[in-house]
Design an enzyme around this catalytic site. Structure first.
Site, PDB file in Angstrom:
ATOM      1  N   HIS A  17       0.842  -1.205   0.000  1.00  0.00           N
ATOM      2  CA  HIS A  17       0.000   0.000   0.000  1.00  0.00           C
ATOM      3  C   HIS A  17       0.879   1.258   0.000  1.00  0.00           C
ATOM      4  O   HIS A  17       0.621   2.200  -0.752  1.00  0.00           O
ATOM      5  CB  HIS A  17      -0.889   0.056   1.253  1.00  0.00           C
ATOM      6  CG  HIS A  17      -1.967  -0.979   1.325  1.00  0.00           C
ATOM      7  ND1 HIS A  17      -2.094  -1.825   2.393  1.00  0.00           N
ATOM      8  CD2 HIS A  17      -2.989  -1.282   0.491  1.00  0.00           C
ATOM      9  CE1 HIS A  17      -3.157  -2.616   2.215  1.00  0.00           C
ATOM     10  NE2 HIS A  17      -3.705  -2.305   1.063  1.00  0.00           N
ATOM     11  N   LYS A  41     -15.690  -7.529   5.688  1.00  0.00           N
ATOM     12  CA  LYS A  41     -14.700  -8.575   5.934  1.00  0.00           C
ATOM     13  C   LYS A  41     -14.363  -8.538   7.414  1.00  0.00           C
ATOM     14  O   LYS A  41     -14.598  -7.520   8.084  1.00  0.00           O
ATOM     15  CB  LYS A  41     -13.463  -8.385   5.068  1.00  0.00           C
ATOM     16  CG  LYS A  41     -12.848  -6.980   5.079  1.00  0.00           C
ATOM     17  CD  LYS A  41     -11.486  -6.984   4.460  1.00  0.00           C
ATOM     18  CE  LYS A  41     -11.498  -6.726   2.971  1.00  0.00           C
ATOM     19  NZ  LYS A  41     -10.162  -6.395   2.440  1.00  0.00           N
ATOM     20  N   ARG A  90      -2.308  -6.202  -8.353  1.00  0.00           N
ATOM     21  CA  ARG A  90      -1.206  -7.130  -8.082  1.00  0.00           C
ATOM     22  C   ARG A  90      -1.138  -8.209  -9.143  1.00  0.00           C
ATOM     23  O   ARG A  90      -0.128  -8.423  -9.771  1.00  0.00           O
ATOM     24  CB  ARG A  90      -1.388  -7.767  -6.695  1.00  0.00           C
ATOM     25  CG  ARG A  90      -1.085  -6.806  -5.580  1.00  0.00           C
ATOM     26  CD  ARG A  90      -1.670  -7.257  -4.271  1.00  0.00           C
ATOM     27  NE  ARG A  90      -3.125  -7.170  -4.305  1.00  0.00           N
ATOM     28  CZ  ARG A  90      -3.901  -7.302  -3.256  1.00  0.00           C
ATOM     29  NH1 ARG A  90      -3.362  -7.576  -2.085  1.00  0.00           N
ATOM     30  NH2 ARG A  90      -5.202  -7.187  -3.351  1.00  0.00           N
ATOM     31  N   SER A 128      -2.973  -7.721   2.939  1.00  0.00           N
ATOM     32  CA  SER A 128      -3.216  -7.587   4.383  1.00  0.00           C
ATOM     33  C   SER A 128      -3.621  -8.929   4.982  1.00  0.00           C
ATOM     34  O   SER A 128      -3.198  -9.289   6.086  1.00  0.00           O
ATOM     35  CB  SER A 128      -4.312  -6.560   4.647  1.00  0.00           C
ATOM     36  OG  SER A 128      -3.938  -5.311   4.143  1.00  0.00           O
TER      37      SER A 128
HETATM   38  P1  ADP Z   1      -9.880  -3.751  -0.044  1.00  0.00           P
HETATM   39  O1  ADP Z   1     -10.658  -4.447   1.011  1.00  0.00           O
HETATM   40  O2  ADP Z   1     -10.440  -2.430  -0.437  1.00  0.00           O
HETATM   41  O3  ADP Z   1      -9.509  -4.630  -1.216  1.00  0.00           O
HETATM   42  P2  ADP Z   1      -7.092  -3.685   0.561  1.00  0.00           P
HETATM   43  O4  ADP Z   1      -6.464  -2.844   1.590  1.00  0.00           O
HETATM   44  O5  ADP Z   1      -6.781  -5.134   0.619  1.00  0.00           O
HETATM   45  O6  ADP Z   1      -8.582  -3.354   0.719  1.00  0.00           O
HETATM   46  O7  ADP Z   1      -6.683  -3.207  -0.907  1.00  0.00           O
HETATM   47  C1  ADP Z   1      -7.037  -1.931  -1.380  1.00  0.00           C
HETATM   48  C2  ADP Z   1      -6.293  -1.580  -2.629  1.00  0.00           C
HETATM   49  O8  ADP Z   1      -4.902  -1.682  -2.397  1.00  0.00           O
HETATM   50  C3  ADP Z   1      -6.618  -2.511  -3.800  1.00  0.00           C
HETATM   51  O9  ADP Z   1      -6.644  -1.731  -4.968  1.00  0.00           O
HETATM   52  C4  ADP Z   1      -5.474  -3.453  -3.805  1.00  0.00           C
HETATM   53  O10 ADP Z   1      -5.228  -3.992  -5.090  1.00  0.00           O
HETATM   54  C5  ADP Z   1      -4.337  -2.534  -3.377  1.00  0.00           C
HETATM   55  N1  ADP Z   1      -3.249  -3.300  -2.800  1.00  0.00           N
HETATM   56  C6  ADP Z   1      -3.280  -4.124  -1.738  1.00  0.00           C
HETATM   57  N2  ADP Z   1      -2.074  -4.690  -1.537  1.00  0.00           N
HETATM   58  C7  ADP Z   1      -1.259  -4.201  -2.507  1.00  0.00           C
HETATM   59  C8  ADP Z   1       0.110  -4.418  -2.874  1.00  0.00           C
HETATM   60  N3  ADP Z   1       0.878  -5.291  -2.212  1.00  0.00           N
HETATM   61  N4  ADP Z   1       0.619  -3.739  -3.927  1.00  0.00           N
HETATM   62  C9  ADP Z   1      -0.175  -2.893  -4.616  1.00  0.00           C
HETATM   63  N5  ADP Z   1      -1.472  -2.658  -4.355  1.00  0.00           N
HETATM   64  C10 ADP Z   1      -2.007  -3.301  -3.317  1.00  0.00           C
END
Ligand code: ADP
Length: 167
Positions: A17, A41, A90, A128
């Site tokens: 992130h 979630k 990703r 995450s």
């Molecule tokens: P959500 O529940 O909204 O998917 P996340 O925090 O898991 O929440 O992800 C939000 C955004 O961050 C998404 O667009 C996801 O693809 C991006 N994201 C999560 N992890 C990564 C990473 N390692 N590299 C790039 N983008 C990421």
């Protein structure tokens, strides 16, 4: 002036992130990182804790603002005057849901542009949920999360172990 919004659950924020946030901050006049308070979630951290970890992890980045929100991301975007939504991609598996979300968000807020940025190779497998799984299993995630997050993960998991074992 282009205002961009980067929404996520951040449970917790990872180095993946942070990487996307740093890169997006260079592209837009104003970048607002938005922490979704109650995503559908199961969460390890409260919204206050997630916001605090995002703020601590971005402490050097004065140009980025951090907010939390309930409800639809498009409503927040309209309220804040954001015309761009930034998302990270990703793998191919991210594509389908991002594509669907983008189409529906643009339907609800015409004029909104969704900008997807490719994850950096070193973080392309980081999520995450996997971070939480590894940490809960006693694995080392210090290279994959910002330092303040590693400390909070340790604290949270230690207090869980203590409460389960009645210590
Ligand atoms: P959500 O529940 O909204 O998917 P996340 O925090 O898991 O929440 O992800 C939000 C955004 O961050 C998404 O667009 C996801 O693809 C991006 N994201 C999560 N992890 C990564 C990473 N390692 N590299 C790039 N983008 C990421």
């Amino acid at each position: 002036m282009t205002v961009a919004l980067l929404p996520a659950s951040f449970d917790p924020i990872t180095c993946g992130h942070v990487d996307i946030i740093l890169r997006a901050a260079r592209l837009f006049d104003r970048l607002i990182v938005a922490v979704h308070a109650s995503p559908k979630k199961s969460l390890l951290f409260s919204v206050e804790e997630r916001v605090a970890m995002v703020r601590e992890s971005l402490a050097d980045l004065e140009s980025v603002e951090v907010v939390s929100y309930e409800g639809l991301t498009v409503h927040l975007a309209a309220r804040l005057g954001a015309t761009v939504l930034v998302r990270g991609l990703r793998a191919v598996s991210d594509f389908e849901s991002e594509f669907q979300q983008a189409a529906l968000n643009r339907r609800m807020l015409p004029g909104l542009e969704v900008v997807c940025m490719f994850a950096s190779v070193e973080y392309s497998a980081v999520s995450s949920s996997l971070i939480k799984e590894i940490a809960q299993g006693g694995g080392d995630v210090t290279d994959l999360v910002p330092t303040p997050v590693a400390a909070r993960l340790r604290e949270r998991l230690e207090s869980r172990i203590a409460s389960v074992s009645g210590r």
